[in-house]
Design a protein around this motif. Sequence first.
Motif, short mmCIF file in Angstrom:
data_model
loop_
_atom_site.label_atom_id
_atom_site.label_comp_id
_atom_site.label_asym_id
_atom_site.label_seq_id
_atom_site.Cartn_x
_atom_site.Cartn_y
_atom_site.Cartn_z
N UNK A 1 -33.93 9.19 -27.90
CA UNK A 1 -33.19 8.41 -28.98
C UNK A 1 -32.44 7.32 -28.25
N UNK A 2 -32.44 7.26 -26.97
CA UNK A 2 -31.53 6.07 -26.09
C UNK A 2 -32.70 5.20 -25.54
N UNK A 3 -32.20 3.87 -25.86
CA UNK A 3 -32.90 2.80 -25.27
C UNK A 3 -33.07 3.01 -23.94
N UNK B 1 -21.22 4.84 -18.05
CA UNK B 1 -19.80 5.01 -18.53
C UNK B 1 -19.47 5.52 -19.86
N UNK B 2 -20.34 5.42 -20.63
CA UNK B 2 -20.41 6.31 -21.87
C UNK B 2 -20.56 7.68 -21.72
N UNK B 3 -21.45 7.83 -20.85
CA UNK B 3 -21.59 9.53 -20.41
C UNK B 3 -20.16 9.96 -19.83
N UNK B 4 -19.66 9.34 -18.96
CA UNK B 4 -18.28 9.61 -18.44
C UNK B 4 -17.19 9.72 -19.41
N UNK B 5 -17.32 8.90 -20.24
CA UNK B 5 -16.29 9.04 -21.37
C UNK B 5 -16.64 10.35 -22.21
N UNK B 6 -17.70 10.70 -22.51
CA UNK B 6 -18.01 11.87 -23.22
C UNK B 6 -17.81 13.22 -22.49
N UNK C 1 -16.46 22.50 -29.28
CA UNK C 1 -17.33 21.16 -29.03
C UNK C 1 -17.64 20.80 -30.26
N UNK C 2 -18.24 21.78 -31.26
CA UNK C 2 -18.85 21.22 -32.52
C UNK C 2 -17.65 20.54 -33.17
N UNK C 3 -16.47 20.93 -33.28
CA UNK C 3 -15.44 20.53 -34.07
C UNK C 3 -14.76 19.12 -33.76
N UNK C 4 -15.08 18.64 -32.68
CA UNK C 4 -14.60 17.37 -32.13
C UNK C 4 -15.36 16.19 -33.09
N UNK C 5 -14.67 15.42 -33.69
CA UNK C 5 -15.23 14.19 -34.40
C UNK C 5 -15.49 13.14 -33.65
N UNK C 6 -16.60 13.04 -32.90
CA UNK C 6 -16.87 12.14 -31.61
C UNK C 6 -16.73 10.69 -32.17
N UNK C 7 -17.10 10.46 -33.45
CA UNK C 7 -17.20 9.14 -34.16
C UNK C 7 -15.65 8.50 -33.96
N UNK D 1 -28.16 5.28 -29.24
CA UNK D 1 -28.17 6.27 -27.88
C UNK D 1 -26.71 7.07 -27.73
N UNK D 2 -25.60 6.55 -27.90
CA UNK D 2 -24.29 7.15 -28.02
C UNK D 2 -24.48 8.34 -28.99
N UNK D 3 -25.02 8.35 -30.33
CA UNK D 3 -25.07 9.45 -31.17
C UNK D 3 -25.96 10.42 -30.71
#
Length: 142
Positions: free
Chosen positions: A49-51, A82-87, A99-105, A124-126
């Motif tokens: 699902x990632x480009x 960079x997005x991976x590092x932020x995640x 982990x499932x309780x985090x509202x990543x959006x 891709x982030x999703x």
Amino acid sequence: MAQPQFEEIVETFEFLDDWEERYRHVIEIGKAMDPLPEAERIPATKVDGCASQVWLVPQIEGQGPSAVFRFHGDSDAMIVRGLIAILQALYSGLSAGDVGKVDAGAEMGRLGLNDHLSAQRSNGLRAMVERIRQLSARTAAA
């Protein structure tokens, strides 16, 4: 519920005036990550699902919902690294049950990323967030 490392990123973003500076900062965060060993760049760790090419490898300490969840990852695209590092900053160190309780959006929205990522990058982030949630859910259920 955000981790201290993520809060540091949020604070840094608050000081950066425009999206160009924030974009460069995301890339710098990604450059600071250790590369993923070639042996871990396998189909089982690849995120669909990632480009760009993305791999996420869980590192679990313990079992069940209280297991400590961490992961490392890599991408062939610098902004995605960079997005991976932020995640990693957002999720690493949480219990598998939390982990499932985090509202990543919402958390990523605090960085203004929702408004500035292309549709492909947002998808891709999703996909990365969904993979992280799946990995932690499997651990929590064990």
